[in-house]
Scaffold this motif. Structure first.
Motif, PDB file in Angstrom:
ATOM      1  N   ALA A 554       0.749  -0.936   0.392  1.00 41.43           N
ATOM      2  CA  ALA A 554       0.485  -0.229   0.014  1.00 41.43           C
ATOM      3  C   ALA A 554       0.522   1.073   0.002  1.00 41.43           C
ATOM      4  N   ASP A 555       0.661   2.063  -0.813  1.00 37.09           N
ATOM      5  CA  ASP A 555       0.802   3.419  -0.794  1.00 37.09           C
ATOM      6  C   ASP A 555      -0.273   4.917  -0.057  1.00 37.09           C
ATOM      7  N   LEU A 556       0.204   4.889   0.643  1.00 41.66           N
ATOM      8  CA  LEU A 556      -0.561   6.586   1.471  1.00 41.66           C
ATOM      9  C   LEU A 556      -0.441   7.663   0.970  1.00 41.66           C
ATOM     10  N   TYR A 557      -0.640   8.652   0.486  1.00 40.66           N
ATOM     11  CA  TYR A 557      -0.488   9.864   0.344  1.00 40.66           C
ATOM     12  C   TYR A 557      -1.875  10.947   1.543  1.00 40.66           C
ATOM     13  N   ALA A 558      -1.011  12.066   2.055  1.00 43.45           N
ATOM     14  CA  ALA A 558      -2.432  12.719   3.007  1.00 43.45           C
ATOM     15  C   ALA A 558      -1.946  13.719   2.924  1.00 43.45           C
ATOM     16  N   VAL A 559      -2.464  14.890   3.113  1.00 41.55           N
ATOM     17  CA  VAL A 559      -2.742  16.515   3.397  1.00 41.55           C
ATOM     18  C   VAL A 559      -3.643  16.733   4.753  1.00 41.55           C
ATOM     19  N   GLY A 560      -2.832  18.095   5.452  1.00 44.96           N
ATOM     20  CA  GLY A 560      -3.971  17.856   6.482  1.00 44.96           C
ATOM     21  C   GLY A 560      -3.960  19.501   7.184  1.00 44.96           C
ATOM     22  N   LEU A 561      -5.125  20.047   7.651  1.00 49.44           N
ATOM     23  CA  LEU A 561      -5.206  20.993   8.677  1.00 49.44           C
ATOM     24  C   LEU A 561      -5.427  21.401   9.386  1.00 49.44           C
ATOM     25  N   THR A 562      -4.073  21.864  10.361  1.00 45.28           N
ATOM     26  CA  THR A 562      -5.138  21.593  11.993  1.00 45.28           C
ATOM     27  C   THR A 562      -4.995  23.561  12.244  1.00 45.28           C
ATOM     28  N   HIS A 563      -6.282  23.789  13.446  1.00 49.61           N
ATOM     29  CA  HIS A 563      -6.276  25.311  13.555  1.00 49.61           C
ATOM     30  C   HIS A 563      -6.704  24.784  15.011  1.00 49.61           C
ATOM     31  N   ARG A 564      -6.399  25.517  15.704  1.00 49.63           N
ATOM     32  CA  ARG A 564      -6.534  25.976  17.070  1.00 49.63           C
ATOM     33  C   ARG A 564      -7.190  27.205  17.192  1.00 49.63           C
ATOM     34  N   THR A 565      -8.274  27.450  18.177  1.00 48.86           N
ATOM     35  CA  THR A 565      -9.046  28.926  18.263  1.00 48.86           C
ATOM     36  C   THR A 565      -7.996  30.137  19.164  1.00 48.86           C
ATOM     37  N   THR A 566      -7.645  30.742  19.349  1.00 48.64           N
ATOM     38  CA  THR A 566      -7.566  31.957  20.128  1.00 48.64           C
ATOM     39  C   THR A 566      -7.662  32.043  21.917  1.00 48.64           C
ATOM     40  N   ASP A 567      -9.338  31.203  21.340  1.00 42.54           N
ATOM     41  CA  ASP A 567      -9.147  30.862  23.488  1.00 42.54           C
ATOM     42  C   ASP A 567      -9.398  30.520  23.693  1.00 42.54           C
ATOM     43  N   GLU A 568      -8.382  29.398  22.991  1.00 40.71           N
ATOM     44  CA  GLU A 568      -8.388  27.765  23.340  1.00 40.71           C
ATOM     45  C   GLU A 568      -8.710  26.768  23.346  1.00 40.71           C
ATOM     46  N   HIS A 569     -10.440  27.207  23.395  1.00 46.40           N
ATOM     47  CA  HIS A 569     -11.601  26.354  23.499  1.00 46.40           C
ATOM     48  C   HIS A 569     -11.492  25.335  22.323  1.00 46.40           C
ATOM     49  N   TYR A 570     -11.233  25.107  20.807  1.00 50.11           N
ATOM     50  CA  TYR A 570     -11.859  24.511  20.405  1.00 50.11           C
ATOM     51  C   TYR A 570     -10.114  24.540  18.989  1.00 50.11           C
ATOM     52  N   LEU A 571      -9.916  22.693  18.635  1.00 46.83           N
ATOM     53  CA  LEU A 571      -9.432  22.600  17.515  1.00 46.83           C
ATOM     54  C   LEU A 571     -10.051  22.025  16.284  1.00 46.83           C
ATOM     55  N   PHE A 572     -10.122  22.261  15.203  1.00 50.28           N
ATOM     56  CA  PHE A 572     -10.490  22.207  14.039  1.00 50.28           C
ATOM     57  C   PHE A 572      -9.418  20.917  13.348  1.00 50.28           C
ATOM     58  N   GLN A 573      -9.351  20.173  12.649  1.00 49.84           N
ATOM     59  CA  GLN A 573      -9.005  19.975  11.810  1.00 49.84           C
ATOM     60  C   GLN A 573      -9.565  18.567  10.540  1.00 49.84           C
ATOM     61  N   LEU A 574      -8.424  19.254   9.529  1.00 49.73           N
ATOM     62  CA  LEU A 574      -9.274  18.900   8.111  1.00 49.73           C
ATOM     63  C   LEU A 574      -8.021  17.932   7.729  1.00 49.73           C
ATOM     64  N   GLU A 575      -7.962  16.394   7.456  1.00 46.84           N
ATOM     65  CA  GLU A 575      -6.867  16.130   6.900  1.00 46.84           C
ATOM     66  C   GLU A 575      -7.917  15.471   5.032  1.00 46.84           C
ATOM     67  N   THR A 576      -7.308  14.986   3.477  1.00 53.36           N
ATOM     68  CA  THR A 576      -7.703  14.204   2.877  1.00 53.36           C
ATOM     69  C   THR A 576      -6.585  13.215   2.976  1.00 53.36           C
ATOM     70  N   TYR A 577      -6.687  11.633   1.947  1.00 53.80           N
ATOM     71  CA  TYR A 577      -6.335  11.188   1.965  1.00 53.80           C
ATOM     72  C   TYR A 577      -6.159  10.449   0.041  1.00 53.80           C
ATOM     73  N   PHE A 578      -5.721   9.561  -0.302  1.00 55.41           N
ATOM     74  CA  PHE A 578      -5.569   8.960  -1.238  1.00 55.41           C
ATOM     75  C   PHE A 578      -4.994   7.520  -0.983  1.00 55.41           C
ATOM     76  N   ARG A 579      -5.571   6.127  -0.570  1.00 59.12           N
ATOM     77  CA  ARG A 579      -4.464   4.888  -0.853  1.00 59.12           C
ATOM     78  C   ARG A 579      -4.432   4.253  -1.711  1.00 59.12           C
ATOM     79  N   GLU A 580      -3.867   3.897  -2.478  1.00 58.84           N
ATOM     80  CA  GLU A 580      -3.387   2.764  -3.257  1.00 58.84           C
ATOM     81  C   GLU A 580      -2.892   1.584  -2.774  1.00 58.84           C
ATOM     82  N   LEU A 581      -3.740   0.193  -3.529  1.00 60.45           N
ATOM     83  CA  LEU A 581      -3.146  -0.788  -2.631  1.00 60.45           C
ATOM     84  C   LEU A 581      -3.570  -2.012  -3.932  1.00 60.45           C
TER      85      LEU A 581
END
Length: 800
Positions: A554-581
């Protein structure tokens, strides 16, 4: 803040020497820090903290300078006056540019912006405790199934699906030893004893190079390090299961600690209360043992053991090999053990040498109407030896090592049990061996840029004794094309494979609270599970790679984005991937793996691909915490053979068995203060594909369903709501005995989710979904938990 805080327990004892016990913590995450260098001046008394961040020093009465140093943290120095026995917490502040070297805490929220690896989820014991419980139990797999990209393989299943991968494509480790049957009670519970679990790492993206052998994910579960300072007893009594655990020192010098936990569930009396489950039976048990000896300031020896046993009975789902039966009975047994030695050369360099053993046995029983019983047994004997070094420098954290794996498979033995007309049979054992070298380096290039690079090289061999079968080159592998066979003795090589497995992760800080990540990973799988998916509860069979069964890659490729709010209350994450088997294993139409010595004649090879987007929104602080996850995920297979019976769906792409395009999960906790905590888990997802007839053919006037395609329909949408209510006895929080009540409801509104819809000859007195124009075949729907399941448990902690 460079201060010594929280002096907890001053005691006066006469004499010239006093004890200073320090718990060294991360100032931000409150997580204990292992192997921190701590010493007093003058005098030079000092050492390293243990794996729980604790160190005990003995020094005469007087004034000292207390020093603490640890890579990635600001150096600590504080003047103290030692005139009593003291216990204190020491908090170190992480430096901004080296956060990736610290010990992470609850799902790595503090480090999500800085670590270069993607697709990593890390749960500590505290994090597991904060997730709403299921049936009163803190559970590893159920907690992970609430994360994006992780789903249940189905109720009554025996594992999880990660990003659409099959169950066998996940490597499950407990203290370094593999676990092949990870669930109890039809998939409701994980076999990992709750009181013994210290933390869990799930790698579903950029897998570290120290792990290999699976193409989808690695689940690394760790047991607690036994406490050598005090005795603690934990336990619980519930309707579904009860458990008890103890941690205690075993010697006066407090160098040897013991952790032992056990759990049992005996539910045979519950199922007859529900009419549709009157013939269902289930009971299980598990236990964890861990001993840790501190041989010196720089040497630690740990011995571990694990036991798990399951038995359950359901109505007749399969009648394999023509063996008659009144029901299906399943029994699983796991016995694991390990021995590990850790040596610390200095603050930067360490070496770990370990050996682990796993013994797994599976038994399928066919009870007869006359009281007899036919048994079908299979198993795996797995041994791992590993030597691994770790090196920590100012900007680098490196690991390097050698690992050798040996596994012996017993594919199947049929014991007639005295039943007339059934002959005994046994398949030959299969032996595989892997030798791997690996190197990993996490490099903090700059305050904004960090890199995780790993490389693994594995050599695999199928070893004798065994038989090699040769088929006509360029033609379909089937009995008719067999040209020759050759038998090899013990230790001889029957087939060989080898290859490089690079792993790469890159993290770039776009801003102070936002990071962009990308990763690539290659992995190979030499041990795989084969099954006929049309069987509702398949009798799966493990298979080593040989000259006819090629390892999956398997070959796995991925890209992601992470953001944490200024008040430290929230965390947001996005990941996208493609795997070839590559070299995906599939079964031919009409395949029968039961006691088949030439199983490759029923297998075909193909390609697979998986792709998706995962979104996470997490609230970190306040009385109302939790997270919501959404995943769009597809997994597709393609098998384009040279003959009609080696092509699936005309050689076109078709949905994989765990293709579940949409999944939405929510895990929410409402903390009402010191006495009450309310938890809610909600899951809704596209259900798995299954196969329906494309039409019917008439055979001697009887309509028989005709299957021309695979996975051409989908089970009804799955959704479920769980509720938990924890009531703490706050008046006893400062006493030696503390307790809490946990009330849970699994499947609150009684959704009758379909585990499978299958087709088989009509069974008397069994309601069918459909009967086709007088055909002897009918469609049946299998649902495991179609009603709310209530549970009440009492949990306690006792400090003698």
């Amino acid at each position: 803040m460079r201060t010594l805080i929280c002096l907890l327990l001053p005691m006066f004892l006469a004499g010239q020497s006093y004890r200073l016990k320090l718990s060294v913590l991360d100032h931000v995450t409150e997580e204990p820090l292992p192997y921190v260098s701590v010493y007093l001046t003058p005098g030079g008394v000092g050492g390293l903290t243990d794996e729980e961040g604790i160190i005990i020093l003995q020094a005469p009465r007087g004034s000292y300078d207390l020093h603490a140093t640890y890579t990635g943290y600001a150096a600590f120095e504080q003047e103290i006056l030692l005139r009593d026995h003291l216990e204190a917490n020491l908090r170190l502040e992480p430096t901004t540019e080296q956060l990736q070297t610290v010990t992470v805490t609850d799902r790595a929220d503090q480090l999500a912006l800085t670590r270069p690896r993607m697709g990593v989820e890390r749960l500590t014991a505290e994090a597991l405790a904060s997730i709403p419980t299921v049936l009163g139990e803190r559970d590893v797999l159920k907690s992970l199934q609430l994360l994006a990209g992780v789903s249940s393989a189905g109720e009554a299943s025996n594992g999880i699906s990660v990003r659409g991968g099959t169950v066998d494509q996940n490597l499950l480790l407990l203290d370094g030893a593999p676990v092949f049957a990870p669930t109890h009670l039809f998939g409701l519970f994980t076999v990992f004893t709750p009181d013994a679990v210290s933390g869990v790492d799930l790698y579903r993206g950029n897998i570290p190079s120290r792990f290999g052998g699976r193409v989808a994910s690695v689940l690394d579960v760790r047991s607690k390090v036994p406490d050598t300072e005090r005795t603690e007893v934990r336990g619980g009594i519930g309707l579904v299961s009860s458990h008890l655990g103890i941690e205690t020192p075993l010697d006066r010098r407090k160098r040897l600690g013991l952790l032992i936990t056990a759990r049992g569930g005996f539910n045979d009396f519950v199922f007859p209360l529900v009419e549709r489950l009157k013939d269902t039976r289930s009971r299980f048990g598990d236990a964890t043992l861990r001993l840790r000896y501190r041989a010196g300031e720089r040497d630690f020896v740990t011995a571990s053991g694990f036991y798990s046993q399951d038995f359950y009975q359901v109505d007749l789902l399969s009648n394999l090999g023509g063996v008659p039966a009144t029901s299906n009975q399943y029994a699983y047994l796991t016995l694991n053990g390990g021995l590990e030695w850790l040596h610390l050369f200095n603050d930067a360099l360490n070496l770990t040498v370990s050996v682990h053993r796993a013994d797994y046995t599976s038994e399928l029983r066919f009870p007869q109407t006359d009281g007899g019983k036919v048994n079908f047994l299979s198993g795996i004997d797995y041994t791992i030896g590993r030597a691994e070094g770790g090196l920590t420098l100012s900007d680098h954290e490196a690991a390097f090592g050698l690992q050798v794996d040996r596994y012996v498979l017993s594919p199947g033995t049929l014991d007639p049990g005295g039943v007339v007309g059934i002959l005994p049979a046994q398949l030959e054992q299969e032996t595989g061996r892997e030798a791997s070298l690996y190197l990993q380096d996490d490099w903090s290039i700059s305050p904004k840029l960090s890199l995780s690079a790993g490389l693994r090289y594995t050599m695999y061999g199928r070893q004798g004794p065994g038989q090699v079968r040769y088929y006509r080159a360029g033609e379909v592998v089937r009995a008719a094309t067999l040209t020759d066979s050759e038998t090899f003795g013990k230790g001889k090589n029957l087939a060989r494979y080898a290859g490089w497995e690079p792993r790469l992760g890159l993290n770039y800080r776009v801003g102070p609270r936002t990071s962009l990540k990308t990763s690539y990973a290659r992995s190979r799988q030499y041990l795989q599970n084969i099954y006929n998916s049309t069987t509702p509860v398949p009798t799966s069979r493990w298979k080593v790679s040989d000259n006819n069964v090629v390892p999956q890659t398997a070959d796995l490729y991925a890209v992601g984005l992470t953001h944490r709010t200024t008040d430290e209350h929230y965390l947001f994450q996005l990941e996208t991937y493609f795997r070839e088997l590559h070299d995906l294993l599939e079964y031919r139409p009409g395949a029968d793996f039961f006691l088949n010595p030439a199983v490759e004649t029923d297998l075909v090879r193909g390609k697979g691909r998986g792709y998706g987007v995962e979104l996470t929104a997490r609230r970190l602080t306040g009385r109302f915490t939790g997270e919501v996850n959404y995943a769009y995920a597809r997994v597709e297979n393609r098998v384009a053979g040279t003959a009609p019976d080696t092509r699936i769906n005309r050689g076109q792409w078709y949905p994989g068995y765990f293709d579940q395009p949409h999944t939405l999960t929510a895990s929410l906790v409402l903390d009402q203060g010191r006495t009450h905590e309310l938890g809610f888990n909600f899951v809704v997802q596209s259900n798995r594909p299954y196969t329906v007839p494309n039409g019917f053919v008439s055979i001697r006037g009887t309509p028989v369903p005709l299957f021309l395609e695979r996975n051409n329909d989908r089970l009804p949408t799955y959704h479920r709501l769980d509720f938990s209510w924890t009531i703490r006895n706050f008046r006893r929080e400062q006493r030696r005995w503390t307790g809490s009540w946990v009330f849970t409801v699994y499947n609150v509104y009684g959704r009758d989710n379909a585990y499978n819809i299958f087709f088989q000859p009509r069974t008397p007195n069994t309601p069918a979904l459909g009967i086709f124009q007088g055909s002897p075949f009918a469609a049946y729907r299998l649902s495991v938990f179609g009603a709310p399941i209530l549970s009440l448990a009492y949990k306690f902690t006792f400090l003698p």
